[in-house]
Design a protein around this motif. Structure first.
Motif, mmCIF file in Angstrom:
data_model
loop_
_atom_site.group_PDB
_atom_site.id
_atom_site.type_symbol
_atom_site.label_atom_id
_atom_site.label_comp_id
_atom_site.label_asym_id
_atom_site.label_seq_id
_atom_site.Cartn_x
_atom_site.Cartn_y
_atom_site.Cartn_z
ATOM 1 N N LEU A 15 -54.338 -38.297 -112.415
ATOM 2 C CA LEU A 15 -55.320 -37.411 -113.018
ATOM 3 C C LEU A 15 -56.397 -38.197 -113.745
ATOM 4 O O LEU A 15 -56.149 -39.240 -114.344
ATOM 5 C CB LEU A 15 -54.617 -36.464 -113.998
ATOM 6 N N MET A 16 -57.620 -37.661 -113.735
ATOM 7 C CA MET A 16 -58.775 -38.314 -114.330
ATOM 8 C C MET A 16 -59.229 -37.538 -115.566
ATOM 9 O O MET A 16 -59.127 -36.324 -115.649
ATOM 10 C CB MET A 16 -59.924 -38.397 -113.319
ATOM 11 N N THR A 17 -59.743 -38.257 -116.555
ATOM 12 C CA THR A 17 -60.226 -37.646 -117.780
ATOM 13 C C THR A 17 -61.627 -37.102 -117.569
ATOM 14 O O THR A 17 -62.493 -37.784 -117.053
ATOM 15 C CB THR A 17 -60.258 -38.688 -118.922
ATOM 16 N N PHE A 18 -61.856 -35.859 -118.015
ATOM 17 C CA PHE A 18 -63.176 -35.247 -117.944
ATOM 18 C C PHE A 18 -63.741 -35.144 -119.363
ATOM 19 O O PHE A 18 -63.329 -34.306 -120.147
ATOM 20 C CB PHE A 18 -63.099 -33.846 -117.316
ATOM 21 N N SER A 19 -64.698 -35.999 -119.675
ATOM 22 C CA SER A 19 -65.359 -35.952 -120.975
ATOM 23 C C SER A 19 -66.814 -35.580 -120.756
ATOM 24 O O SER A 19 -67.731 -36.212 -121.270
ATOM 25 C CB SER A 19 -65.250 -37.311 -121.666
ATOM 26 N N GLY A 20 -67.036 -34.540 -119.945
ATOM 27 C CA GLY A 20 -68.379 -34.190 -119.496
ATOM 28 C C GLY A 20 -68.535 -34.664 -118.070
ATOM 29 O O GLY A 20 -67.758 -35.487 -117.586
ATOM 30 N N LEU A 21 -69.515 -34.156 -117.360
ATOM 31 C CA LEU A 21 -69.734 -34.529 -115.969
ATOM 32 C C LEU A 21 -70.802 -35.601 -115.905
ATOM 33 O O LEU A 21 -71.958 -35.360 -116.207
ATOM 34 C CB LEU A 21 -70.146 -33.297 -115.147
ATOM 35 N N SER A 22 -70.410 -36.786 -115.487
ATOM 36 C CA SER A 22 -71.354 -37.893 -115.377
ATOM 37 C C SER A 22 -71.123 -38.595 -114.061
ATOM 38 O O SER A 22 -70.000 -38.956 -113.737
ATOM 39 C CB SER A 22 -71.158 -38.883 -116.535
ATOM 40 N N TRP A 23 -72.200 -38.769 -113.279
ATOM 41 C CA TRP A 23 -72.056 -39.360 -111.947
ATOM 42 C C TRP A 23 -72.875 -40.631 -111.792
ATOM 43 O O TRP A 23 -73.218 -41.021 -110.706
ATOM 44 C CB TRP A 23 -72.468 -38.332 -110.875
ATOM 45 N N ALA A 24 -73.226 -41.266 -112.907
ATOM 46 C CA ALA A 24 -73.993 -42.500 -112.810
ATOM 47 C C ALA A 24 -73.159 -43.537 -112.069
ATOM 48 O O ALA A 24 -71.960 -43.682 -112.295
ATOM 49 C CB ALA A 24 -74.361 -43.005 -114.200
ATOM 50 N N ILE A 25 -73.811 -44.287 -111.157
ATOM 51 C CA ILE A 25 -73.098 -45.296 -110.387
ATOM 52 C C ILE A 25 -72.884 -46.532 -111.254
ATOM 53 O O ILE A 25 -73.842 -47.166 -111.705
ATOM 54 C CB ILE A 25 -73.877 -45.649 -109.108
ATOM 55 N N THR A 26 -71.650 -46.839 -111.507
ATOM 56 C CA THR A 26 -71.298 -48.025 -112.279
ATOM 57 C C THR A 26 -70.163 -48.738 -111.565
ATOM 58 O O THR A 26 -69.481 -48.169 -110.708
ATOM 59 C CB THR A 26 -70.849 -47.660 -113.705
ATOM 60 N N LEU A 27 -69.950 -49.984 -111.934
ATOM 61 C CA LEU A 27 -68.847 -50.744 -111.365
ATOM 62 C C LEU A 27 -67.522 -50.183 -111.896
ATOM 63 O O LEU A 27 -67.407 -49.887 -113.092
ATOM 64 C CB LEU A 27 -68.989 -52.218 -111.751
ATOM 65 N N PRO A 28 -66.533 -49.990 -111.042
ATOM 66 C CA PRO A 28 -65.241 -49.474 -111.529
ATOM 67 C C PRO A 28 -64.654 -50.391 -112.598
ATOM 68 O O PRO A 28 -64.829 -51.615 -112.575
ATOM 69 C CB PRO A 28 -64.369 -49.468 -110.270
ATOM 70 N N LYS A 29 -63.921 -49.795 -113.536
ATOM 71 C CA LYS A 29 -63.322 -50.559 -114.622
ATOM 72 C C LYS A 29 -62.153 -51.405 -114.120
ATOM 73 O O LYS A 29 -61.497 -51.066 -113.139
ATOM 74 C CB LYS A 29 -62.832 -49.616 -115.725
ATOM 75 N N ASP A 30 -61.916 -52.527 -114.803
ATOM 76 C CA ASP A 30 -60.729 -53.330 -114.509
ATOM 77 C C ASP A 30 -59.493 -52.480 -114.776
ATOM 78 O O ASP A 30 -59.356 -51.858 -115.840
ATOM 79 C CB ASP A 30 -60.701 -54.575 -115.393
ATOM 80 N N LYS A 31 -58.574 -52.454 -113.806
ATOM 81 C CA LYS A 31 -57.467 -51.508 -113.904
ATOM 82 C C LYS A 31 -56.246 -52.022 -113.166
ATOM 83 O O LYS A 31 -56.354 -52.706 -112.151
ATOM 84 C CB LYS A 31 -57.897 -50.151 -113.313
ATOM 85 N N ALA A 32 -55.070 -51.681 -113.685
ATOM 86 C CA ALA A 32 -53.801 -51.942 -113.003
ATOM 87 C C ALA A 32 -53.014 -50.638 -112.976
ATOM 88 O O ALA A 32 -53.029 -49.874 -113.956
ATOM 89 C CB ALA A 32 -53.016 -53.034 -113.711
ATOM 90 N N GLU A 33 -52.318 -50.397 -111.860
ATOM 91 C CA GLU A 33 -51.608 -49.122 -111.703
ATOM 92 C C GLU A 33 -50.353 -49.332 -110.878
ATOM 93 O O GLU A 33 -50.364 -50.049 -109.870
ATOM 94 C CB GLU A 33 -52.538 -48.115 -111.030
ATOM 95 N N ALA A 34 -49.260 -48.704 -111.303
ATOM 96 C CA ALA A 34 -48.001 -48.735 -110.555
ATOM 97 C C ALA A 34 -47.529 -47.293 -110.370
ATOM 98 O O ALA A 34 -47.455 -46.531 -111.334
ATOM 99 C CB ALA A 34 -46.952 -49.547 -111.296
ATOM 100 N N THR A 35 -47.220 -46.922 -109.120
ATOM 101 C CA THR A 35 -46.841 -45.546 -108.787
ATOM 102 C C THR A 35 -45.556 -45.542 -107.967
ATOM 103 O O THR A 35 -45.331 -46.436 -107.143
ATOM 104 C CB THR A 35 -47.964 -44.855 -107.977
ATOM 105 N N TYR A 36 -44.723 -44.532 -108.206
ATOM 106 C CA TYR A 36 -43.568 -44.299 -107.352
ATOM 107 C C TYR A 36 -43.723 -42.899 -106.766
ATOM 108 O O TYR A 36 -43.952 -41.924 -107.488
ATOM 109 C CB TYR A 36 -42.260 -44.397 -108.131
ATOM 110 N N HIS A 37 -43.609 -42.781 -105.432
ATOM 111 C CA HIS A 37 -43.835 -41.501 -104.766
ATOM 112 C C HIS A 37 -42.570 -41.050 -104.028
ATOM 113 O O HIS A 37 -41.724 -41.858 -103.642
ATOM 114 C CB HIS A 37 -45.012 -41.603 -103.784
ATOM 115 N N TYR A 38 -42.497 -39.728 -103.824
ATOM 116 C CA TYR A 38 -41.312 -39.130 -103.213
ATOM 117 C C TYR A 38 -41.738 -37.919 -102.388
ATOM 118 O O TYR A 38 -42.558 -37.105 -102.837
ATOM 119 C CB TYR A 38 -40.333 -38.700 -104.305
#
Length: 371
Positions: A15-38
Motif C-alpha cells: 500500500l502507498m501513502t496518499f498525502s495529496g495527489l502529486s504526479w511530479a516526475i522524480t527519481l524513485p526513493k532508495d528502498k528495500a523491501e521483503a515480501t512473502y506471498h501465498y
C-alpha cells in the motif's frame, strides 16, 4: 502460468501513502523491501519470498534489483484429468534503471524467469513525460519477450516470442482528481499452449493444438480522486480486452485507500472479471478439428474478488526512513460457464458432470523501508 502471473501482481500490492495527489516526475526513493506471498485455490498452492532493493547512484539515475520465488504444488483439475500431481519451483530475477531529466523519465528493465520446463527473458522500455506544468502526463512503453517451452515427461521443446506495445495519458482535471486512459497491444508468436494439456474428442484425449499467432488489444479508462477531509483516495478502472482468438473480456476494479491517524493505512478493493471463450475452445469436441483446446483459461468464465490490505508506518530508526509493515488478503471466486468437472476424470460420464467453480485466497506480508 496464469496462477503465477496473478500471484505476482497481487503479491506485490504494497500500500502507498496518499498525502495529496502529486504526479511530479522524480527519481524513485532508495528502498528495500521483503515480501512473502501465498496462493491457494483450485488444487494449486503457491508460496515464496520476494526481495527488492533500489538505490540512487547519481542525482538523476537509480538502479534496482528484484528476486522472486514461487514454490508450486499442483493437483488442479487439469492435473487430475491428464497427469499426476507435481511440485516445482520458479525463480525470477530482474534488474532495472531509471533516468530522470527535468520533466521526463526513462526506465529500462530486464527480467529472467526460470522453471524446470519454462524459461523466459524479457526486456522493458518505458518513457514518461509531463506537460503543461505537470497537469498532463504521457507515457510510451515497449516490451520484448523470448520463451523456451519444455516438458518434464518428454523431449518436447519449442519457443515463443512476445511484443508488447503500450501508451497512456493521465490528466489532472481537478486539484484532487486525475483521469487516466491507456492502450495496450500484444503480439505473440510460436508455441502458445501447454505440452501437457489435452483436448477431449468424444470422450477420448488428444493433445491440444493452438494457433501459433495471437494479437491482443486492451483499452482502459480510470480515475483517481482524493478526498482531503477524509484522507481517502478512491480509484476506479474499467478495462476492455479482445484478441484474434475471439476472446473478449471486461474488467472492473474499485478501491479506496484511507490514512488512519499518522501510522495506519488501510485499503479495500473489489473486482469483477468476465470473458468469452476462444473460437477453438470446447469442453468436448465432436470431431478432431485443426485447432482445439480444453484450457479452462480460454473458456467462458467470470471471477469476483474482494480484498483488504493494511500498512503500519513505524517511526524512523537509525538509517531506516519511514519503515513499514504491510499485510493483506484477497478472496477470489471463479465460475466457469462451459468447462465441466467429470467424476474420476471419466469424460464419457456426461450425465455425471457439473460446471467447475472454485474459491482462491491470495495473501501477502511485506516489510519495506527507505534509506
Amino acid at each position: 502460468m496464469a496462477v503465477t502471473n496473478l500471484l505476482y501482481v497481487v503479491g506485490s500490492l504494497i500500500l502507498m501513502t496518499f498525502s495529496g495527489l502529486s504526479w511530479a516526475i522524480t527519481l524513485p526513493k532508495d528502498k528495500a523491501e521483503a515480501t512473502y506471498h501465498y496462493y491457494d485455490g483450485g488444487g494449486v498452492e503457491v508460496t515464496g519470498p520476494a526481495l527488492f532493493v533500489r538505490k540512487s547512484v547519481v542525482d538523476s539515475v537509480s538502479v534496482a534489483g528484484a528476486y522472486y520465488v514461487d514454490e508450486i504444488s499442483s493437483a488442479s483439475i487439469d492435473v487430475e484429468s491428464y497427469a499426476s500431481p507435481y511440485e516445482e519451483e520458479r525463480t525470477e530475477y530482474s534488474l532495472s534503471a531509471d533516468y530522470v531529466e527535468e520533466d521526463a523519465k526513462i526506465s529500462i528493465t530486464y527480467v529472467n524467469s526460470d522453471e524446470s520446463d519454462y524459461q523466459s527473458n524479457t526486456f522493458h522500455f518505458d518513457y514518461v513525460e509531463e506537460f503543461f506544468g505537470g497537469l498532463t502526463t504521457a507515457s510510451l512503453g515497449y516490451s520484448s519477450g523470448s520463451d523456451d517451452v519444455l516438458s518434464n515427461i518428454s523431449d518436447f521443446k519449442d519457443s515463443a516470442d512476445h511484443d508488447f506495445y503500450r501508451m497512456g495519458l493521465a490528466q489532472v482535471v481537478l486539484p484532487e482528481m486525475v483521469v487516466r486512459v491507456n492502450y495496450e497491444h500484444i503480439s505473440d508468436r510460436g508455441f502458445l499452449g501447454s505440452p501437457y494439456r489435452k483436448s477431449v474428442v468424444n470422450g477420448v484425449l488428444f493433445d491440444e493444438n493452438l494457433p501459433r499467432t495471437r494479437r491482443s488489444n486492451a483499452f482502459s479508462v480510470g480515475a483517481d480522486y482524493f478526498i482531503e477531509t477524509w484522507s481517502t483516495a478512491i480509484k476506479a478502472q474499467y478495462r476492455y480486452f479482445s484478441d484474434t482468438w475471439d476472446i473478449k473480456a471486461d474488467d472492473f476494479r474499485l478501491s479506496a485507500t484511507k490514512s488512519l491517524q499518522t501510522h495506519w493505512i488501510i485499503e479495500g478493493w473489489v473486482r469483477y472479471y468476465g470473458q468469452s471463450s476462444a473460437s477453438f475452445y470446447q469442453d468436448q469436441f465432436a470431431s478432431v478439428f485443426t485447432y482445439r483446446s480444453r484450457d479452462k483459461e480460454l473458456s467462458d468464465f467470470d471471477s469476483y474478488s474482494l480484498g483488504l490490505g493494511v500498512e503500519y508506518l513505524f517511526q524512523d530508526v537509525s538509517w531506516l526512513k519511514t519503515p513499514s509493515l504491510a499485510f493483506g488478503a484477497e478472496w477470489i471466486r471463479y465460475q466457469y460457464n462451459d468447462f465441466y468437472e467429470y467424476l474420476n476424470g471419466d469424460f464419457n460420464q456426461n450425465n455425471n458432470k457439473q460446471l467447475y467453480e472454485f474459491d482462491a485466497t491470495v495473501a501477502y506480508v511485506s516489510f519495506s523501508t527507505n534509506f
